[in-house]
Design an enzyme around this catalytic site. Structure first.
Site, PDB file in Angstrom:
ATOM      1  N   ARG A  86      49.665  -2.014 -42.444  1.00  0.00           N
ATOM      2  CA  ARG A  86      48.762  -2.094 -41.307  1.00  0.00           C
ATOM      3  C   ARG A  86      49.246  -3.154 -40.328  1.00  0.00           C
ATOM      4  O   ARG A  86      49.691  -4.222 -40.731  1.00  0.00           O
ATOM      5  CB  ARG A  86      47.353  -2.449 -41.772  1.00  0.00           C
ATOM      6  CG  ARG A  86      46.626  -1.348 -42.526  1.00  0.00           C
ATOM      7  CD  ARG A  86      45.330  -1.900 -43.124  1.00  0.00           C
ATOM      8  NE  ARG A  86      44.481  -0.855 -43.680  1.00  0.00           N
ATOM      9  CZ  ARG A  86      44.575  -0.406 -44.936  1.00  0.00           C
ATOM     10  NH1 ARG A  86      45.509  -0.897 -45.747  1.00  0.00           N
ATOM     11  NH2 ARG A  86      43.744   0.531 -45.383  1.00  0.00           N
ATOM     12  N   HIS A  89      44.902  -6.429 -40.398  1.00  0.00           N
ATOM     13  CA  HIS A  89      44.128  -6.230 -41.627  1.00  0.00           C
ATOM     14  C   HIS A  89      45.008  -5.750 -42.781  1.00  0.00           C
ATOM     15  O   HIS A  89      44.584  -4.963 -43.631  1.00  0.00           O
ATOM     16  CB  HIS A  89      42.977  -5.243 -41.398  1.00  0.00           C
ATOM     17  CG  HIS A  89      41.972  -5.712 -40.405  1.00  0.00           C
ATOM     18  ND1 HIS A  89      40.929  -6.559 -40.731  1.00  0.00           N
ATOM     19  CD2 HIS A  89      41.850  -5.491 -39.071  1.00  0.00           C
ATOM     20  CE1 HIS A  89      40.207  -6.824 -39.652  1.00  0.00           C
ATOM     21  NE2 HIS A  89      40.751  -6.190 -38.630  1.00  0.00           N
ATOM     22  N   ARG A 126      36.213  -2.347 -47.898  1.00  0.00           N
ATOM     23  CA  ARG A 126      37.456  -3.135 -47.902  1.00  0.00           C
ATOM     24  C   ARG A 126      37.245  -4.393 -47.072  1.00  0.00           C
ATOM     25  O   ARG A 126      36.831  -4.328 -45.913  1.00  0.00           O
ATOM     26  CB  ARG A 126      38.619  -2.318 -47.335  1.00  0.00           C
ATOM     27  CG  ARG A 126      39.975  -3.023 -47.417  1.00  0.00           C
ATOM     28  CD  ARG A 126      41.086  -2.119 -46.885  1.00  0.00           C
ATOM     29  NE  ARG A 126      42.416  -2.704 -47.064  1.00  0.00           N
ATOM     30  CZ  ARG A 126      43.035  -3.489 -46.186  1.00  0.00           C
ATOM     31  NH1 ARG A 126      42.432  -3.781 -45.032  1.00  0.00           N
ATOM     32  NH2 ARG A 126      44.235  -3.973 -46.440  1.00  0.00           N
ATOM     33  N   ASN A 162      33.734  -6.822 -38.683  1.00  0.00           N
ATOM     34  CA  ASN A 162      34.245  -8.133 -39.060  1.00  0.00           C
ATOM     35  C   ASN A 162      33.117  -8.987 -39.620  1.00  0.00           C
ATOM     36  O   ASN A 162      31.952  -8.572 -39.644  1.00  0.00           O
ATOM     37  CB  ASN A 162      34.870  -8.845 -37.848  1.00  0.00           C
ATOM     38  CG  ASN A 162      36.154  -8.187 -37.387  1.00  0.00           C
ATOM     39  OD1 ASN A 162      36.894  -7.602 -38.174  1.00  0.00           O
ATOM     40  ND2 ASN A 162      36.430  -8.282 -36.087  1.00  0.00           N
ATOM     41  N   PHE A 175      43.716  -5.559 -26.369  1.00  0.00           N
ATOM     42  CA  PHE A 175      43.843  -5.821 -27.799  1.00  0.00           C
ATOM     43  C   PHE A 175      45.298  -6.074 -28.191  1.00  0.00           C
ATOM     44  O   PHE A 175      45.601  -6.906 -29.047  1.00  0.00           O
ATOM     45  CB  PHE A 175      43.280  -4.637 -28.592  1.00  0.00           C
ATOM     46  CG  PHE A 175      43.242  -4.876 -30.079  1.00  0.00           C
ATOM     47  CD1 PHE A 175      42.359  -5.786 -30.620  1.00  0.00           C
ATOM     48  CD2 PHE A 175      44.093  -4.189 -30.937  1.00  0.00           C
ATOM     49  CE1 PHE A 175      42.320  -6.012 -31.987  1.00  0.00           C
ATOM     50  CE2 PHE A 175      44.063  -4.403 -32.301  1.00  0.00           C
ATOM     51  CZ  PHE A 175      43.174  -5.321 -32.831  1.00  0.00           C
ATOM     52  N   TYR A 376      42.235   3.760 -33.958  1.00  0.00           N
ATOM     53  CA  TYR A 376      42.219   3.781 -35.422  1.00  0.00           C
ATOM     54  C   TYR A 376      42.805   5.082 -35.964  1.00  0.00           C
ATOM     55  O   TYR A 376      43.608   5.082 -36.900  1.00  0.00           O
ATOM     56  CB  TYR A 376      40.793   3.584 -35.938  1.00  0.00           C
ATOM     57  CG  TYR A 376      40.367   2.135 -35.944  1.00  0.00           C
ATOM     58  CD1 TYR A 376      40.159   1.451 -37.126  1.00  0.00           C
ATOM     59  CD2 TYR A 376      40.182   1.428 -34.758  1.00  0.00           C
ATOM     60  CE1 TYR A 376      39.777   0.119 -37.146  1.00  0.00           C
ATOM     61  CE2 TYR A 376      39.807   0.101 -34.748  1.00  0.00           C
ATOM     62  CZ  TYR A 376      39.600  -0.556 -35.955  1.00  0.00           C
ATOM     63  OH  TYR A 376      39.234  -1.876 -35.956  1.00  0.00           O
ATOM     64  N   ARG A 383      50.888   5.184 -40.098  1.00  0.00           N
ATOM     65  CA  ARG A 383      50.854   4.423 -41.346  1.00  0.00           C
ATOM     66  C   ARG A 383      50.854   5.315 -42.576  1.00  0.00           C
ATOM     67  O   ARG A 383      51.468   4.996 -43.599  1.00  0.00           O
ATOM     68  CB  ARG A 383      49.623   3.513 -41.355  1.00  0.00           C
ATOM     69  CG  ARG A 383      49.689   2.392 -42.371  1.00  0.00           C
ATOM     70  CD  ARG A 383      48.504   1.485 -42.256  1.00  0.00           C
ATOM     71  NE  ARG A 383      47.286   2.141 -42.663  1.00  0.00           N
ATOM     72  CZ  ARG A 383      46.901   2.271 -43.929  1.00  0.00           C
ATOM     73  NH1 ARG A 383      47.653   1.807 -44.902  1.00  0.00           N
ATOM     74  NH2 ARG A 383      45.770   2.874 -44.231  1.00  0.00           N
TER      75      ARG A 383
END
Length: 764
Positions: A86, A89, A126, A162, A175, A376, A383
């Protein structure tokens, strides 16, 4: 010569003379800052760009447009920067659990997960750090992720949040710059999992909207004691949609049953070497031991009619909603009760997507949220190797579904049915060619809305009107960068404000740029002048008068900002207590106190001269079959006080007293004392603590005749005799002296830290 971190290695192209051939070859592909010959900002097509601060949207407060190639290309490129770890995170710990609804939100949403009281929904949660790589230490000062996947009967719903209720920036287009600035410096990749460098604070000081989050990031929230003692927030503003199409703005909250508590910075630094896996180990141990972490789920609800009734904008994720304005409605409980079977298959491959919604839950026009919904999903394509990541076991839903998706990397399904829609197997009135209800040929606003609301169970996104000028723009209220930063600072206790100042000195003390230091101090001056003056002393800088004086307002509530607020939860349950069982210890005291602590929900671990048997007073060393032999969890050299929330030293015989003289054992007391932790001792351990461990720090005369004393988290049973100690077997029944001693220790453990303690004279 140590690396100075000032960025000189990448700010100016060096002379190639003296370089070896390969380094010179690599230098041909190097880009320096500013890039050689560059005059314009551009996207990857090299077209000039006039604005990298704000994304395109319809109206000042309207939705973000996907027809913004600048934002889309920048975010897409960022999403694919790392394979397969990632980008953010990367370091995480996960657990399975259940979410049980106890209060229905049927008035506000048709989502069954939030309307069917008593229903248990499977979940996977998570927790994570943000900037560090997957191998980074977990106790670095970091914002923490709190992401939960609900496997509902209507599909998967993900809350990706968060442990802090606000964010650094207002628009997702920035971002990329935020994370790039926080990552290690690009030349030698230092420091890992820290923001204590010029790049980060350079960005922060030049981006006023970050001030509120900058204050949070310097607070104790970024060094949590445990994932079990950590809040969670959805951060962005979402929308709940009722069966009749009524829209209500919502903020999501997670509140830990054990309260919100932190480490101290010295602990974090030490634990980074002693146990880099500290937080994931703590979570896994608690679940394995049956001490299942629990969190209450709550929502703050604002009607569409009240959307603009605040002095801040609901769509601005750098702002929170004070509870005095909108109370939190608690509706359900999350319990984490099973560790993963395989870390990679579950915790590593779980794919949280903000775009995972169920009917009755929708996006607001929050410009950060709008681009998160794209980012996302796009990230997972890189990924997890392609578009079929949702069919991996951990990501697969538990509800029946039909998909016309086909092929692609890692396709798990062997699908025999049609790969298109409509088809004769699923289309109502097969053989006819009606316009499907999903096509929504517009006749009027009322007709479109009526058609969509006809079947609430399939109403994934209810229609609502949007309009406005298509342009790069932000709402006027987004411009207030200081009011809520001041609110946050004012709501902290003096102890927490001092911790912030110390954190600032550490962070900015690792920066080499004087400009960065001074600009950031000036930025904090707009939050609070006295705070700025305090931190400026560490940098020999004179602070002027602020343009935005502190308004003095505070906020509290069921999710208070201050961890010392009376509305926080303080309990001995969940605390980890280390009991020193050196050979010759009083076995009755250890047995009785440990039994009482376990009954109160504490986690008790025993420390001895060896890992294995520890022999109490009256038992010969080596006689493993004797009654009272205690199995230890750690040898003295195998642990440190940092691994416990509190320590207990029983009395013992001469051999026990001699073992206490060890430098390592003395350090246990000094370090725990310096970290403001509860320490309890009985008999021969009391004068040892007073004269050997903490000389000059304790007043032993005031309570010389009492059975025990309790002050600032030190519970010392200097006059509890062996005959009185025999009553410890009845600890939980309130026996005089011994029971009161145990109760005082439990109360001290519940307080967690004892900040009133003077530790200035103790070296630890």
């Amino acid at each position: 010569m140590p690396y100075n971190g000032d960025g000189s290695a990448w700010a100016e192209r060096p002379a190639t003379s003296g370089m070896n051939a390969k380094i010179a070859d690599l230098d041909k592909s190097s880009v320096y800052c500013p890039a050689d010959g560059d005059k314009h900002l551009s996207v990857f097509s090299n077209a000039p760009v006039d604005n990298l601060d704000t994304s395109m949207r319809a109206g000042t407060r309207g939705p973000t447009s996907i027809a913004d190639p600048v934002a889309r290309e920048r975010i897409s490129h960022f999403d694919h920067e790392r394979i397969p770890e990632r980008v953010v995170h990367a370091r995480g710990a996960g657990a399975h659990g259940t979410f049980t609804l106890h209060t229905s939100l049927e008035e506000y949403t048709c989502a069954k997960v939030l309307t069917k009281v008593g229903q248990e929904t499977p979940t996977f949660t998570r927790f994570s750090t943000v900037l560090g790589s997957s191998g980074a230490a977990e106790t670095a000062r970091e914002v923490r992720g709190f992401a939960t996947k609900f496997y509902t009967q209507e599909g998967n719903w993900d809350i990706v949040g968060n442990n802090i209720p606000v964010f650094f920036i207002q628009d997702g287009i920035k971002f990329i710059d935020l994370i790039h600035s926080g990552k290690p410096e690009p030349d030698v990749a230092l420091p890992q999992a820290q923001t204590a460098h010029d790049s980060f604070w350079d960005f922060m000081s030049l981006t006023p909207e970050t001030l509120h989050m900058a204050a949070w990031s310097l607070s104790d929230y970024t060094i949590p004691r445990s994932y079990r003692m950590m809040k969670g927030f959805g951060v962005n503003t979402y929308v709940l949609v009722s069966a009749t199409g009524k829209r209500t703005f919502a903020k999501f909250h997670w509140k830990p049953h054990l309260g919100t508590h932190s480490l101290v910075w010295d602990e974090c630094l030490k634990l980074g070497g002693q146990d880099p896996d500290y937080l994931r180990r703590d979570l896994a141990d608690a679940i394995a031991g049956g001490a299942f972490p629990k969190y209450e789920f709550g929502v703050q609800l604002v009607s569409e009619e009240d959307e603009e009734s605040f002095d801040f904008d609901l769509l601005d994720c750098t702002k929170l909603i004070p509870e005095e304005l909108v109370p939190i409605k608690w509706v359900g409980t999350l319990e984490l009760n099973k560790n993963p079977t395989n870390y990679f298959a579950e915790t590593e491959q779980v794919a949280f997507c903000v775009s995972n919604m169920v009917p009755g839950i929708d996006f607001s026009n929050d410009p950060m949220l709008q681009l998160r919904a794209f980012s996302y999903f796009d990230t997972q394509l890189s990924r997890l190797g392609g578009p079929n990541f949702s069919s991996l076991p951990i990501n697969r839903g538990v509800c029946p579904f039909i998909s016309t998706a086909r092929d692609g990397h890692s396709q798990h399904r062997i699908q025999a049915g049609p790969h298109y829609y409509p088809n004769r197997f699923q289309t109502p009135n097969a053989g006819k060619c009606p316009h499907g209800k999903g096509q929504n040929y517009a006749t009027s606003e009322a007709a479109v809305k009526e058609a969509a609301l006809a079947d609430p169970e399939t109403m994934t996104f209810a229609p609502h009107k949007v309009e406005g000028l298509r342009a790069k723009q932000r709402p006027p209220k987004f411009a207030d960068d200081y009011t809520q930063a001041q609110l946050f600072y004012n709501s902290l206790s003096e102890v927490e404000q001092q911790h912030m100042a110390e954190a600032f000195a550490f962070e900015l003390g690792h920066c080499d740029s004087r400009q960065v230091q001074e600009t950031m101090i000036d930025r904090f001056n707009e939050m609070d002048h006295d705070f700025a003056v305090t931190i400026a002393k560490s940098f020999d800088y004179e602070v002027g008068e602020p343009k935005h004086p502190n308004h003095g307002k505070k906020t509290t509530g069921q999710q208070p900002i201050s961890m010392l607020d009376s509305n926080n939860t303080f309990t001995a349950a969940g605390r980890k207590v280390g009991i020193m069982c050196l050979d010759g210890f009083d076995g009755l005291q250890v047995s009785a106190l440990s039994t009482g602590l376990v009954a109160m929900g504490c986690v008790v671990q025993f420390v001895g001269q060896r890992k294995g048997p520890a022999y109490p007073n009256g038992v010969k060393v080596g006689d493993k079959s004797a009654s009272g032999v205690q199995n230890t969890d750690f040898p003295v050299e195998g642990c440190r006080s940092t691994m416990f929330d509190a320590l207990f030293f029983p009395t013992g015989n001469d051999a026990f007293a001699k073992s206490l003289e060890s430098g390592r054992v003395i350090h246990f007391v000094r370090e725990a004392f310096g970290h403001f932790k509860p320490i309890a001792a009985v008999g021969v351990a009391v004068p040892w603590i007073a004269h050997k461990c903490l000389p000059g720090s304790l007043d032993m005369k005031a309570d010389a005749t009492a059975a025990f004393s309790s002050k600032h988290g030190l519970i010392l049973g200097q006059n509890i005799t062996d005959s009185e100690a025999s009553a410890w077997t009845k600890l939980t029944k309130g026996v005089k002296d011994s029971a009161t001693f145990g109760s005082a220790f439990a109360d001290a453990c519940a307080a967690h830290r004892h900040w009133e303690r003077d530790v200035s004279g103790v070296a630890f």
